[in-house]
Design a protein around this motif. Structure first.
Motif, PDB file in Angstrom:
ATOM      1  N   ARG A   1       8.670   6.270  -8.341  1.00  0.00           N
ATOM      2  CA  ARG A   1      10.008   5.835  -7.913  1.00  0.00           C
ATOM      3  C   ARG A   1      10.312   6.390  -6.525  1.00  0.00           C
ATOM      4  NH1 ARG A   1      12.406   3.383 -12.096  1.00  0.00           N
ATOM      5  NH2 ARG A   1      14.458   3.349 -11.091  1.00  0.00           N
ATOM      6  N   PHE A   2      11.063   5.594  -5.729  1.00  0.00           N
ATOM      7  CA  PHE A   2      11.545   6.075  -4.438  1.00  0.00           C
ATOM      8  C   PHE A   2      12.650   7.096  -4.680  1.00  0.00           C
ATOM      9  CE2 PHE A   2      10.057   1.776  -3.083  1.00  0.00           C
ATOM     10  CZ  PHE A   2       9.162   2.179  -2.107  1.00  0.00           C
ATOM     11  N   ARG A   3      12.542   8.236  -4.027  1.00  0.00           N
ATOM     12  CA  ARG A   3      13.584   9.252  -4.160  1.00  0.00           C
ATOM     13  C   ARG A   3      13.881   9.866  -2.797  1.00  0.00           C
ATOM     14  NH1 ARG A   3      14.762  10.330  -9.410  1.00  0.00           N
ATOM     15  NH2 ARG A   3      13.191   9.730 -10.975  1.00  0.00           N
TER      16      ARG A   3
ATOM     17  N   LEU B   1      -5.806   5.779  -0.300  1.00  0.00           N
ATOM     18  CA  LEU B   1      -4.400   5.443  -0.095  1.00  0.00           C
ATOM     19  C   LEU B   1      -3.940   4.508  -1.204  1.00  0.00           C
ATOM     20  CD1 LEU B   1      -4.522   4.747   3.754  1.00  0.00           C
ATOM     21  CD2 LEU B   1      -3.537   6.753   2.638  1.00  0.00           C
ATOM     22  N   PRO B   2      -2.661   4.583  -1.573  1.00  0.00           N
ATOM     23  CA  PRO B   2      -2.177   3.693  -2.635  1.00  0.00           C
ATOM     24  C   PRO B   2      -2.154   2.243  -2.176  1.00  0.00           C
ATOM     25  CG  PRO B   2      -0.356   4.892  -1.653  1.00  0.00           C
ATOM     26  CD  PRO B   2      -1.607   5.486  -1.079  1.00  0.00           C
ATOM     27  N   ASP B   3      -2.447   1.346  -3.104  1.00  0.00           N
ATOM     28  CA  ASP B   3      -2.321  -0.077  -2.799  1.00  0.00           C
ATOM     29  C   ASP B   3      -0.851  -0.402  -2.565  1.00  0.00           C
ATOM     30  OD1 ASP B   3      -4.998  -0.322  -3.161  1.00  0.00           O
ATOM     31  OD2 ASP B   3      -4.886  -1.361  -5.087  1.00  0.00           O
ATOM     32  N   GLY B   4      -0.600  -1.283  -1.618  1.00  0.00           N
ATOM     33  CA  GLY B   4       0.781  -1.640  -1.350  1.00  0.00           C
ATOM     34  C   GLY B   4       0.908  -2.607  -0.203  1.00  0.00           C
TER      35      GLY B   4
ATOM     36  N   THR C   1       7.665  -0.240  -6.849  1.00  0.00           N
ATOM     37  CA  THR C   1       7.141  -1.603  -6.807  1.00  0.00           C
ATOM     38  C   THR C   1       8.159  -2.615  -6.292  1.00  0.00           C
ATOM     39  OG1 THR C   1       7.768  -1.807  -9.135  1.00  0.00           O
ATOM     40  CG2 THR C   1       5.476  -1.228  -8.643  1.00  0.00           C
ATOM     41  N   SER C   2       9.333  -2.153  -5.853  1.00  0.00           N
ATOM     42  CA  SER C   2      10.339  -3.068  -5.317  1.00  0.00           C
ATOM     43  C   SER C   2      11.020  -2.431  -4.112  1.00  0.00           C
ATOM     44  CB  SER C   2      11.379  -3.435  -6.384  1.00  0.00           C
ATOM     45  OG  SER C   2      12.072  -2.279  -6.818  1.00  0.00           O
TER      46      SER C   2
ATOM     47  N   LEU D   1       4.828  -0.465  -3.168  1.00  0.00           N
ATOM     48  CA  LEU D   1       3.515  -0.221  -3.743  1.00  0.00           C
ATOM     49  C   LEU D   1       3.197  -1.264  -4.803  1.00  0.00           C
ATOM     50  CD1 LEU D   1       3.292   3.659  -4.079  1.00  0.00           C
ATOM     51  CD2 LEU D   1       2.825   2.196  -2.115  1.00  0.00           C
ATOM     52  N   THR D   2       1.903  -1.460  -5.021  1.00  0.00           N
ATOM     53  CA  THR D   2       1.460  -2.472  -5.985  1.00  0.00           C
ATOM     54  C   THR D   2       0.416  -1.877  -6.902  1.00  0.00           C
ATOM     55  OG1 THR D   2      -0.243  -3.274  -4.461  1.00  0.00           O
ATOM     56  CG2 THR D   2       1.899  -4.372  -4.392  1.00  0.00           C
ATOM     57  N   GLY D   3       0.217  -2.517  -8.028  1.00  0.00           N
ATOM     58  CA  GLY D   3      -0.874  -2.141  -8.922  1.00  0.00           C
ATOM     59  C   GLY D   3      -0.691  -0.781  -9.549  1.00  0.00           C
ATOM     60  N   ASP D   4      -1.819  -0.214 -10.026  1.00  0.00           N
ATOM     61  CA  ASP D   4      -1.788   1.047 -10.753  1.00  0.00           C
ATOM     62  C   ASP D   4      -1.340   2.214  -9.885  1.00  0.00           C
ATOM     63  OD1 ASP D   4      -2.696  -0.313 -12.955  1.00  0.00           O
ATOM     64  OD2 ASP D   4      -4.808   0.215 -12.634  1.00  0.00           O
TER      65      ASP D   4
END
Length: 709
Positions: free
Chosen positions: A632-634, A237-240, A645-646, A703-706
């Motif tokens: 990006r959020f879409r 799962l993505p870091d976040g 990331t925001s 989300l955070t990081g790579d």
């Protein structure tokens, strides 16, 4: 490590690991067979398990997950406090219901037994079940009005109720003297003792056959295997940072609003659940202790992050908790907690479900494990008095577990699903409850328009009404939350499920007249009732009084105007959705029994235009929910809502809506409002949020990081 690496042949490994689970099943069968309480025999409000000597969970049953999560805390407390005095020896059993030592609330009584093999302590067997009454200021031990824990019920800190295989009569008679229903409590405690005896005997037989070290190695490897699998899932799962927030109205003294917050931070293969931001502990009985918080979080987490992993301690080894002291979900002594399991602990489960569902939505492989919140409240009704023969009577109706299930990305929530914390739900047959007590049901049925609207609909909630029968009257107790808070939150534009409802009709008439009210909750409301709040407390019912309550539906998933019109038609035809809700919430218009396609298209455009403040949408809505694409959020229409990331909400259109906009079953506390976050291009609903007036909207997914790229 696998079977080969342990030095144990694979066949033995598989036989033993499955036998351990079978032992836990036999524990449950024994408990239900001996118990005389409908809470256990009909509603399965119990659980069993096997544990390592340090309290780590090895196996657990599919009944109430809260209980297994807290029994590990119970065992750790006994190890810490009583290892030396009075000591833990073969043939002993300990009884505990103190929430500050491992329980959730006092009616959830645990009995745990150390298991010895060849003179060595090798494991624990444990059983926990909700009890109809463990003393205190009110029948049922739900102490509305309490200001400290000493007022609520007996407190058993882990006393040795069985010593060297013999039931201690001094302690037994002390406990029986503090309950209003000694014949029921006594049978339940003996049922738990019997279940533990069965588990201990079977585990010793297993060790005799395969060797103690072999079985212990497999028990430890089961836990290690689950931990490895859990960490593999987290790594995928993505870091976040994923947040959720929910509310409780009324603390047992005043109708004050409290909040529970969670920030789930996932980094690599570790998950942290941070409860900072939760309200300070309440003066009333809605608090829960750290053990309740842990058990509730575990109940929320397991079906989402570990649906195909064996459920044991290994899963929780990948989870850290942060909780400041003296907050609602980590109360400090002597805060009252008797309603904690159906109040704050329930809300902890809600927010964990919501936050982790947002987490898995970011990974296509796990997206469909996320869900909207299932029936986000619990409402208790106890009935007490004299039975038809004049003997003492008391019961706890658990029909309220039959709320609506939260919707998923790919299918609707179940109607009358049972609770999220009960993987194998059950409620008593109406006839069984009527046979056990002097009351009759007028109805128990689904309620229209209670499932949260969405692209996938939340499950419908249920309602019932009862009347005393064969007795002069009964003392009822009602308490819970979710009457003024829509706790069953939707996901990604899904609307919340209906609020709960408590009603009373005095002097409804003779039996024939009362029977005419059996048309369901809608019919009962039409004849006029007194609306009761979330915690009406004690209510005396005469033979002519009708009391009823309805339970929350499940939250919806996705924008309701994206729901297949034919699915809406099916909902209308089967009675789950009204024509008015079909038009106003789903934008589906009917011509007789058929859908008017052109009128439906216009109605849906009008809904999206209204969301944009009267401005026509710039483009048609896309397919699917908001998602992260190329960092990006879409929106589904392609509208760019900013970097992953925001916070995406400042790019959306945000507006407050009246509760009535979501139908007649949504109500909000005076301090709450409903906010919608809408795509500025197509008018799609991205999130429907319940928030305290004046507070900022929640940054729910970053989300955070790579992994944000």
């Amino acid at each position: 490590m696998d079977a080969h690496e342990t030095g144990i042949d694979p066949i033995t490994f598989e036989v033993v690991r499955n036998k351990l689970q079978a032992i836990t099943e036999e524990q449950a069968i024994t408990l239900k067979s001996v118990s005389g309480s409908p809470v256990v025999t009909e509603a399965t409000d119990f659980n069993n398990g096997l544990y390592l000597t340090d309290g780590s969970i090895v196996t657990m049953g599919p009944q109430v997950l809260f209980h297994t999560g807290t029994m590990s805390s119970v065992i750790r407390s006994i190890n810490q406090n009583f290892s030396e005095n009075p000591g833990i020896r073969e043939g002993d059993m300990f009884i505990l219901n103190d929430p500050y030592r491992g329980a959730i609330h006092q009616p959830d009584v645990s009995i745990v037994a150390p298991v010895f093999h060849e003179g060595r302590h090798v494991a624990w067997a444990g059983s926990c079940a909700h009890q109809l009454d463990v003393g205190g200021m009110s029948f049922g031990s739900w102490a509305i009005g309490a200001t400290e824990i000493q007022q609520e019920a007996m407190l058993l800190p882990g006393i040795k109720i069985v010593e060297d295989g013999v039931l201690r009569q001094d302690l037994w008679q002390m406990i029986m003297g503090m309950t209003r229903l000694p014949h029921v409590l006594g049978l339940d405690l003996k049922a738990m003792i019997a279940a533990n005896n069965v588990a201990s005997r079977r585990l010793v037989e297993l060790m005799d056959r395969y060797g103690g070290p072999v079985v212990e190695t497999i028990m430890q490897e089961e836990i290690a295997s689950s931990e490895r699998q859990m960490r593999q899932i987290l790594s995928a799962l993505p870091d976040g940072v994923f947040r959720a927030r929910d509310y409780i109205e009324h603390d047992g003294h005043q109708n004050i609003l409290y909040q529970v917050c969670v920030t789930a931070t996932k980094t690599g293969d570790q998950l942290t659940l941070d409860m900072t931001g939760t309200s300070p502990q309440a003066p009333g009985f809605i608090n829960c202790t750290a053990s309740g918080m842990r058990g509730a979080a575990m109940s929320g987490l397991l079906p989402i992050l570990a649906p195909r992993i064996r459920w044991n301690e290994g899963i929780m080894r990948a989870v850290d908790f942060v909780a400041p002291e003296a907050i609602l979900c980590n109360a400090s002594w002597p805060a009252p907690v008797s309603s904690g399991t159906i109040s704050t602990a329930w809300i902890v489960q809600n927010v964990v479900v919501a936050a982790l569902s947002r987490m898995v939505s970011c990974a296509p492989e796990y997206r469909n494990e996320g869900q909207a919140v299932t029936k986000g409240h619990m409402m208790v009704m106890t009935l007490a008095g004299k039975d038809r023969d004049g003997a003492p009577f008391g019961t706890f109706l658990l029909d309220s577990t039959a709320g609506g299930g939260g919707a998923f990305p790919d299918h609707d929530g179940l109607d009358g699903s049972g609770d999220h914390c009960v993987p194998r739900p059950a409620i008593a047959n109406v006839e069984a409850n009527e046979a056990n007590g002097p009351f009759l049901y007028l109805f128990r049925s689904f309620v229209r328009d209670t499932g949260g609207p969405g692209r996938q609909r939340g499950g419908a909630g249920t309602a019932l009404a009862v009347v005393p029968y064969g007795t002069e009257g009964l003392q009822a107790m009602m308490l819970g939350h979710g009457v003024e808070v829509p706790n069953a939150a939707g996901q990604f534009g899904g609307l919340p499920g209906a609020c709960g409802r408590n009603v009373l009709r005095r002097d409804a008439g003779d039996p024939a007249t009362i029977a005419g009210l059996a048309g369901g909750m809608d019919a009962l409301l039409e004849v006029g009732v007194e609306a009761l709040g979330p915690k009406p407390g004690r209510i005396w019912l005469t033979a002519g009084d009708v009391i009823g309550y309805a339970f929350q539906g499940g939250g919806g998933y996705g924008d309701p105007v994206q729901r297949d019109p034919q699915a809406v038609r099916a909902d209308v035809l089967n009675g789950h959705v009204s024509l008015e809700a079909a038009r106003s919430l789903y934008g589906v218009v009917f011509d007789g029994d058929a859908i008017d396609a052109r009128a439906t298209e216009k109605a849906r455009l009008a809904i999206r235009t209204d969301r944009l403040g009267g401005k026509a949408p710039g483009q048609a809505p896309g397919q699917g929910d908001m998602a992260i694409r190329a960092g990006r959020f879409r929106c589904g229409c392609g509208c760019d809502l900013g970097p992953a990331t925001s916070d995406w909400k400042p790019q959306a259109i945000t507006r407050a809506v009246a509760p009535s906009a979501y139908g007649p079953h949504i109500r909000t506390h005076a301090d709450l409002e409903l906010r919608e976050h809408v795509c500025p291009d197509c008018g799609a609903l991205l999130e429907a949020e319940v928030v305290r007036k004046g507070d900022a909207s929640l940054s729910s997914l970053v989300l955070t990081g790579d992994t944000a790229a």
